[in-house]
Design a protein around this motif. Structure first.
Motif, PDB file in Angstrom:
ATOM      1  N   ALA A 114       0.833  -1.182   0.000  1.00 21.45           N
ATOM      2  CA  ALA A 114       0.000   0.000   0.000  1.00 21.45           C
ATOM      3  C   ALA A 114       0.869   1.233   0.000  1.00 21.45           C
ATOM      4  O   ALA A 114       0.543   2.257  -0.634  1.00 21.45           O
ATOM      5  N   SER A 115       1.961   1.170   0.705  1.00 21.64           N
ATOM      6  CA  SER A 115       2.878   2.300   0.772  1.00 21.64           C
ATOM      7  C   SER A 115       3.525   2.523  -0.598  1.00 21.64           C
ATOM      8  O   SER A 115       3.698   3.664  -1.029  1.00 21.64           O
ATOM      9  N   ALA A 116       3.888   1.423  -1.280  1.00 28.68           N
ATOM     10  CA  ALA A 116       4.493   1.534  -2.599  1.00 28.68           C
ATOM     11  C   ALA A 116       3.473   2.074  -3.581  1.00 28.68           C
ATOM     12  O   ALA A 116       3.797   2.907  -4.453  1.00 28.68           O
ATOM     13  N   ALA A 117       2.229   1.610  -3.459  1.00 26.13           N
ATOM     14  CA  ALA A 117       1.177   2.074  -4.351  1.00 26.13           C
ATOM     15  C   ALA A 117       0.907   3.544  -4.091  1.00 26.13           C
ATOM     16  O   ALA A 117       0.700   4.338  -5.033  1.00 26.13           O
ATOM     17  N   ALA A 118       0.930   3.954  -2.860  1.00 28.77           N
ATOM     18  CA  ALA A 118       0.709   5.347  -2.529  1.00 28.77           C
ATOM     19  C   ALA A 118       1.858   6.186  -3.052  1.00 28.77           C
ATOM     20  O   ALA A 118       1.662   7.307  -3.561  1.00 28.77           O
ATOM     21  N   GLY A 119       3.090   5.657  -2.936  1.00 30.94           N
ATOM     22  CA  GLY A 119       4.265   6.379  -3.434  1.00 30.94           C
ATOM     23  C   GLY A 119       4.201   6.508  -4.953  1.00 30.94           C
ATOM     24  O   GLY A 119       4.521   7.550  -5.530  1.00 30.94           O
ATOM     25  N   ILE A 125       2.493  10.006 -10.081  1.00 32.01           N
ATOM     26  CA  ILE A 125       1.742  10.073 -11.342  1.00 32.01           C
ATOM     27  C   ILE A 125       1.709  11.521 -11.876  1.00 32.01           C
ATOM     28  O   ILE A 125       1.962  11.729 -13.067  1.00 32.01           O
ATOM     29  N   PRO A 126       1.449  12.543 -11.101  1.00 27.95           N
ATOM     30  CA  PRO A 126       1.478  13.896 -11.662  1.00 27.95           C
ATOM     31  C   PRO A 126       2.865  14.256 -12.214  1.00 27.95           C
ATOM     32  O   PRO A 126       2.992  14.910 -13.262  1.00 27.95           O
ATOM     33  N   ARG A 127       3.910  13.832 -11.517  1.00 30.93           N
ATOM     34  CA  ARG A 127       5.283  14.114 -11.991  1.00 30.93           C
ATOM     35  C   ARG A 127       5.541  13.383 -13.293  1.00 30.93           C
ATOM     36  O   ARG A 127       6.141  13.933 -14.216  1.00 30.93           O
ATOM     37  N   ILE A 128       5.087  12.101 -13.373  1.00 26.26           N
ATOM     38  CA  ILE A 128       5.281  11.308 -14.596  1.00 26.26           C
ATOM     39  C   ILE A 128       4.515  11.964 -15.743  1.00 26.26           C
ATOM     40  O   ILE A 128       5.034  12.082 -16.864  1.00 26.26           O
ATOM     41  N   ARG A 129       3.309  12.426 -15.489  1.00 23.59           N
ATOM     42  CA  ARG A 129       2.519  13.091 -16.534  1.00 23.59           C
ATOM     43  C   ARG A 129       3.209  14.385 -16.989  1.00 23.59           C
ATOM     44  O   ARG A 129       3.225  14.711 -18.183  1.00 23.59           O
ATOM     45  N   GLU A 130       3.761  15.114 -16.037  1.00 25.25           N
ATOM     46  CA  GLU A 130       4.470  16.358 -16.369  1.00 25.25           C
ATOM     47  C   GLU A 130       5.704  16.050 -17.231  1.00 25.25           C
ATOM     48  O   GLU A 130       5.967  16.739 -18.218  1.00 25.25           O
TER      49      GLU A 130
END
Length: 123
Positions: free
Chosen positions: A3-8, A13-18
């Motif tokens: 869950a921690s990895a998924a949260a991380g 995701i916003p950084r990857i999209r940017e």
């Protein structure tokens, strides 16, 4: 931990999209730069061809002018030579006439002297 990895990962995701957006923008800028470079290369090639044609034309005009100048100079020399030839022929004719006249006078004088000597011998 999952869950921690998924949260991380979800937080990235916003950084990857940017980053994905920046990659697409850079690719677009690169494509535009390549197109502009290709266009500039074609324009430069056209200008080089135009300059080569212009230089060829200037060279052809120079050769034509040189040829005309040579013909004009040759004609001028020919006229000068013709005039000089006429002048020399006239001078030759004058000198020849003067020499003939002088020869005739000398011959007449010699004949007169001989005639006078013969008269004295027989008188």
């Amino acid at each position: 931990a999952v869950a921690s990895a998924a949260a991380g990962a979800a937080s990235q995701i916003p950084r990857i999209r940017e980053l994905e957006k920046q990659r697409k923008e850079l690719e677009s800028e690169l494509e535009n730069a390549y197109t502009a470079l290709s266009s500039s290369k074609q324009e430069l090639s056209v200008k080089i061809t135009e300059l080569e044609d212009s230089i060829f034309e200037m060279d052809r005009e120079f050769e034509g002018q040189t040829s005309r100048m040579k013909r004009k100079y040759d004609d001028s020399l020919r006229k000068e030579l013709d005039a000089l030839s006429v002048k020399l022929k006239q001078e030759y004719q004058v000198k020849t006439t003067e020499l003939e006249q002088q020869f005739q006078k000398d011959t007449e004088l010699k004949l007169d002297v001989q005639e006078g000597n013969l008269r004295q011998q027989f008188l």
